[in-house]
Motif scaffolding. Structure first.
Motif, PDB file in Angstrom:
ATOM      1  N   ALA A 220     -52.655 -10.463  -7.384  1.00  0.00           N
ATOM      2  CA  ALA A 220     -51.347 -10.075  -7.907  1.00  0.00           C
ATOM      3  C   ALA A 220     -50.539 -11.296  -8.322  1.00  0.00           C
ATOM      4  CB  ALA A 220     -50.590  -9.265  -6.855  1.00  0.00           C
ATOM      5  N   HIS A 221     -50.611 -12.357  -7.517  1.00  0.00           N
ATOM      6  CA  HIS A 221     -49.901 -13.594  -7.867  1.00  0.00           C
ATOM      7  C   HIS A 221     -50.423 -14.159  -9.182  1.00  0.00           C
ATOM      8  CE1 HIS A 221     -48.280 -17.655  -7.672  1.00  0.00           C
ATOM      9  NE2 HIS A 221     -49.511 -18.099  -7.852  1.00  0.00           N
ATOM     10  N   TRP A 222     -51.746 -14.114  -9.374  1.00  0.00           N
ATOM     11  CA  TRP A 222     -52.308 -14.682 -10.604  1.00  0.00           C
ATOM     12  C   TRP A 222     -51.905 -13.851 -11.818  1.00  0.00           C
ATOM     13  CZ3 TRP A 222     -53.965 -19.288 -11.668  1.00  0.00           C
ATOM     14  CH2 TRP A 222     -54.616 -19.514 -12.887  1.00  0.00           C
ATOM     15  N   ARG A 223     -51.839 -12.541 -11.668  1.00  0.00           N
ATOM     16  CA  ARG A 223     -51.386 -11.696 -12.779  1.00  0.00           C
ATOM     17  C   ARG A 223     -49.961 -12.043 -13.170  1.00  0.00           C
ATOM     18  NH1 ARG A 223     -54.388  -7.677  -9.974  1.00  0.00           N
ATOM     19  NH2 ARG A 223     -52.518  -6.948  -8.895  1.00  0.00           N
ATOM     20  N   ARG A 224     -49.093 -12.263 -12.184  1.00  0.00           N
ATOM     21  CA  ARG A 224     -47.709 -12.647 -12.487  1.00  0.00           C
ATOM     22  C   ARG A 224     -47.665 -14.015 -13.138  1.00  0.00           C
ATOM     23  NH1 ARG A 224     -46.955 -10.435  -7.267  1.00  0.00           N
ATOM     24  NH2 ARG A 224     -46.950 -12.540  -6.376  1.00  0.00           N
ATOM     25  N   THR A 225     -48.477 -14.951 -12.637  1.00  0.00           N
ATOM     26  CA  THR A 225     -48.514 -16.296 -13.211  1.00  0.00           C
ATOM     27  C   THR A 225     -48.955 -16.255 -14.658  1.00  0.00           C
ATOM     28  OG1 THR A 225     -49.002 -17.282 -11.042  1.00  0.00           O
ATOM     29  CG2 THR A 225     -49.567 -18.584 -12.986  1.00  0.00           C
ATOM     30  N   ARG A 226     -49.972 -15.464 -14.942  1.00  0.00           N
ATOM     31  CA  ARG A 226     -50.474 -15.354 -16.315  1.00  0.00           C
ATOM     32  C   ARG A 226     -49.424 -14.747 -17.233  1.00  0.00           C
ATOM     33  NH1 ARG A 226     -53.241 -11.720 -19.536  1.00  0.00           N
ATOM     34  NH2 ARG A 226     -54.774 -12.675 -20.948  1.00  0.00           N
ATOM     35  N   ALA A 227     -48.730 -13.702 -16.757  1.00  0.00           N
ATOM     36  CA  ALA A 227     -47.689 -13.078 -17.568  1.00  0.00           C
ATOM     37  C   ALA A 227     -46.546 -14.052 -17.843  1.00  0.00           C
ATOM     38  CB  ALA A 227     -47.161 -11.830 -16.862  1.00  0.00           C
ATOM     39  N   ASP A 228     -46.137 -14.815 -16.832  1.00  0.00           N
ATOM     40  CA  ASP A 228     -45.072 -15.807 -17.020  1.00  0.00           C
ATOM     41  C   ASP A 228     -45.498 -16.884 -18.004  1.00  0.00           C
ATOM     42  OD1 ASP A 228     -43.572 -14.402 -15.213  1.00  0.00           O
ATOM     43  OD2 ASP A 228     -43.990 -15.741 -13.528  1.00  0.00           O
ATOM     44  N   PHE A 229     -46.758 -17.309 -17.922  1.00  0.00           N
ATOM     45  CA  PHE A 229     -47.267 -18.332 -18.827  1.00  0.00           C
ATOM     46  C   PHE A 229     -47.226 -17.856 -20.279  1.00  0.00           C
ATOM     47  CE2 PHE A 229     -50.946 -19.893 -21.249  1.00  0.00           C
ATOM     48  CZ  PHE A 229     -50.643 -21.246 -21.294  1.00  0.00           C
ATOM     49  N   LEU A 230     -47.677 -16.627 -20.504  1.00  0.00           N
ATOM     50  CA  LEU A 230     -47.680 -16.097 -21.870  1.00  0.00           C
ATOM     51  C   LEU A 230     -46.263 -15.953 -22.402  1.00  0.00           C
ATOM     52  CD1 LEU A 230     -50.493 -13.402 -21.617  1.00  0.00           C
ATOM     53  CD2 LEU A 230     -50.607 -15.646 -22.719  1.00  0.00           C
ATOM     54  N   GLU A 231     -45.322 -15.581 -21.521  1.00  0.00           N
ATOM     55  CA  GLU A 231     -43.929 -15.446 -21.957  1.00  0.00           C
ATOM     56  C   GLU A 231     -43.351 -16.795 -22.342  1.00  0.00           C
ATOM     57  OE1 GLU A 231     -39.689 -13.681 -20.238  1.00  0.00           O
ATOM     58  OE2 GLU A 231     -41.576 -13.221 -19.228  1.00  0.00           O
ATOM     59  N   ARG A 232     -43.688 -17.834 -21.581  1.00  0.00           N
ATOM     60  CA  ARG A 232     -43.212 -19.176 -21.927  1.00  0.00           C
ATOM     61  C   ARG A 232     -43.935 -19.729 -23.146  1.00  0.00           C
ATOM     62  NH1 ARG A 232     -43.979 -19.883 -16.391  1.00  0.00           N
ATOM     63  NH2 ARG A 232     -45.775 -21.223 -16.824  1.00  0.00           N
ATOM     64  N   LEU A 233     -45.195 -19.328 -23.337  1.00  0.00           N
ATOM     65  CA  LEU A 233     -45.989 -19.847 -24.445  1.00  0.00           C
ATOM     66  C   LEU A 233     -45.456 -19.355 -25.785  1.00  0.00           C
ATOM     67  CD1 LEU A 233     -48.524 -21.455 -25.271  1.00  0.00           C
ATOM     68  CD2 LEU A 233     -49.826 -19.334 -25.049  1.00  0.00           C
ATOM     69  N   TYR A 234     -44.944 -18.133 -25.822  1.00  0.00           N
ATOM     70  CA  TYR A 234     -44.456 -17.554 -27.081  1.00  0.00           C
ATOM     71  C   TYR A 234     -42.976 -17.187 -26.942  1.00  0.00           C
ATOM     72  CZ  TYR A 234     -49.437 -17.053 -28.111  1.00  0.00           C
ATOM     73  OH  TYR A 234     -50.764 -17.293 -28.323  1.00  0.00           O
ATOM     74  N   PRO A 235     -42.087 -18.160 -26.928  1.00  0.00           N
ATOM     75  CA  PRO A 235     -40.666 -17.857 -26.713  1.00  0.00           C
ATOM     76  C   PRO A 235     -39.941 -17.388 -27.970  1.00  0.00           C
ATOM     77  CG  PRO A 235     -40.964 -20.215 -26.925  1.00  0.00           C
ATOM     78  CD  PRO A 235     -42.335 -19.610 -27.003  1.00  0.00           C
ATOM     79  N   GLU A 236     -40.562 -17.513 -29.147  1.00  0.00           N
ATOM     80  CA  GLU A 236     -39.887 -17.156 -30.391  1.00  0.00           C
ATOM     81  C   GLU A 236     -40.676 -16.078 -31.132  1.00  0.00           C
ATOM     82  OE1 GLU A 236     -38.745 -20.613 -32.705  1.00  0.00           O
ATOM     83  OE2 GLU A 236     -38.875 -21.888 -30.931  1.00  0.00           O
ATOM     84  N   GLU A 237     -40.058 -15.546 -32.205  1.00  0.00           N
ATOM     85  CA  GLU A 237     -40.693 -14.492 -32.982  1.00  0.00           C
ATOM     86  C   GLU A 237     -40.525 -14.757 -34.473  1.00  0.00           C
ATOM     87  OE1 GLU A 237     -40.230 -10.550 -30.113  1.00  0.00           O
ATOM     88  OE2 GLU A 237     -38.701 -10.963 -31.646  1.00  0.00           O
ATOM     89  N   ALA A 238     -41.425 -14.172 -35.262  1.00  0.00           N
ATOM     90  CA  ALA A 238     -41.351 -14.272 -36.720  1.00  0.00           C
ATOM     91  C   ALA A 238     -41.758 -12.939 -37.329  1.00  0.00           C
ATOM     92  CB  ALA A 238     -42.258 -15.383 -37.226  1.00  0.00           C
ATOM     93  N   LEU A 239     -41.033 -12.537 -38.365  1.00  0.00           N
ATOM     94  CA  LEU A 239     -41.393 -11.339 -39.121  1.00  0.00           C
ATOM     95  C   LEU A 239     -42.325 -11.762 -40.248  1.00  0.00           C
ATOM     96  CD1 LEU A 239     -41.041  -8.337 -39.846  1.00  0.00           C
ATOM     97  CD2 LEU A 239     -39.049  -9.007 -41.229  1.00  0.00           C
TER      98      LEU A 239
END
Length: 319
Positions: A220-239
């Protein structure tokens, strides 16, 4: 269905010892009343299951009773052999133990399941690391694994990406994770935090005992770590709008965003419009330049202008 559940109860009691009816019910996703009936059925079949009432009571098997490994389906037998990855096991110093365990398991299987398991092993091979990832040497992996298993605090010399690069840390190991061919140590006392095992330069095991935090679950900790990493990895968006060829080249979070939120482009038939996560403007500019005429950034305006400037410079250079 009932016979499978009875076998599950038997194996749970054999591997975990005393369990309450409520614990068995949660594990098997049935009612407590069903567990009561199943326990009675096991007793009637000659299995020495007995229960104690009271707050500390529960079901357990008579001391010394063991069942042979039976009741495996063909899919379960195949999965057991497919799950054994010799590479990581060897890195942990468990290569011989894994081979011995598989040999014992194979000997316990009925002939028809043994044949299917052998065919699975011959026709499928798991190689976790990516093609372009070089194998990092992890000289201290065995000692780290030993500290995790024995619950011992370790003192390490660790190399990190920022200054000062080499630091000393006193770590309480909680668990090891293998991700894409690379080993990570999850450890306290602060955090828990994640450390790359191949970046450990020196290691000394202490006599101090390392205890897991109450309720800590490594998966469970690793799943949270992975989700946090992906959120930090892609902090912006483009159309963007993409041709089918460009859409097929997207991977990971961008491919999922396209699948979840992509819509047909109203101006270009056969193209798709979507909001995609991006690491940064510079990274997005390089990525979409590589897609050539099969992609167009529509927003944000600064990113679109940056791409236009890069294209103008390239046109001037090749003119």
């Amino acid at each position: 269905m009932k016979s499978s559940r009875l076998l599950s109860i038997l194996l749970l009691l054999q591997t975990r010892g005393r369990m309450t009816a409520a614990e068995l019910a949660r594990e098997l996703e049935v009612s407590v009343r069903t567990v009561y009936r199943d326990a009675e059925a096991l007793t009637a079949a000659g299995v020495p299951v007995y229960g104690d009432a009271g707050h500390s009571g529960g079901y357990q098997l008579l001391d010394g009773y063991r069942t042979r490994l039976t009741g495996l389906t063909s899919g379960e037998a195949e999965a057991l052999f497919l799950s054994g990855m010799p590479g990581p096991a060897a890195e942990l110093g468990l290569g011989q133990a894994l081979s011995a365990a598989q040999l014992k398991l194979r000997a316990a299987l009925p002939a028809e399941l043994r044949e299917q398991a052998d065919r699975m092993r011959l026709r499928f091979h798991l190689d976790a690391p990516g093609w372009y990832a070089e194998h990092e040497e992890t000289p201290h992996l065995g000692r780290v694994a030993d500290a995790v298993w024995r619950g011992r605090v370790i003192e390490v010399r660790y190399r990190r990406w920022k200054e000062p690069q080499e630091v000393d840390r006193r770590l309480a190991p909680y668990g090891l994770v293998l991700k894409a061919g690379r080993w990570y140590l999850v450890a306290g006392p602060e955090g828990p935090r994640t450390y790359r095992v191949d970046q450990i330069l020196e290691l000394r095991e202490t006599a101090e005992v390392s205890e897991l935090p109450e309720g800590f679950d490594l998966a469970a900790h690793w799943r949270r770590t992975r989700a946090d990493f992906l959120e930090r990895l892609y902090p912006e968006e483009a159309l963007v709008r993409l041709s089918a060829r460009a859409a097929a080249r997207l991977t990971g979070a961008q491919a999922r965003a396209l699948a979840d939120g992509g819509t047909p482009d109203p101006e270009l038939p056969g193209w798709t419009r979507a909001v995609l996560p991006i690491e940064s403007a510079a990274q997005a500019r390089s990525q979409f330049l590589s897609l050539g005429p099969d992609a167009e950034i529509l927003a944000p305006a600064p990113l679109r202008d940056s791409l236009r400037s890069a294209l103008s410079a390239m046109t001037a250079r090749y003119a």
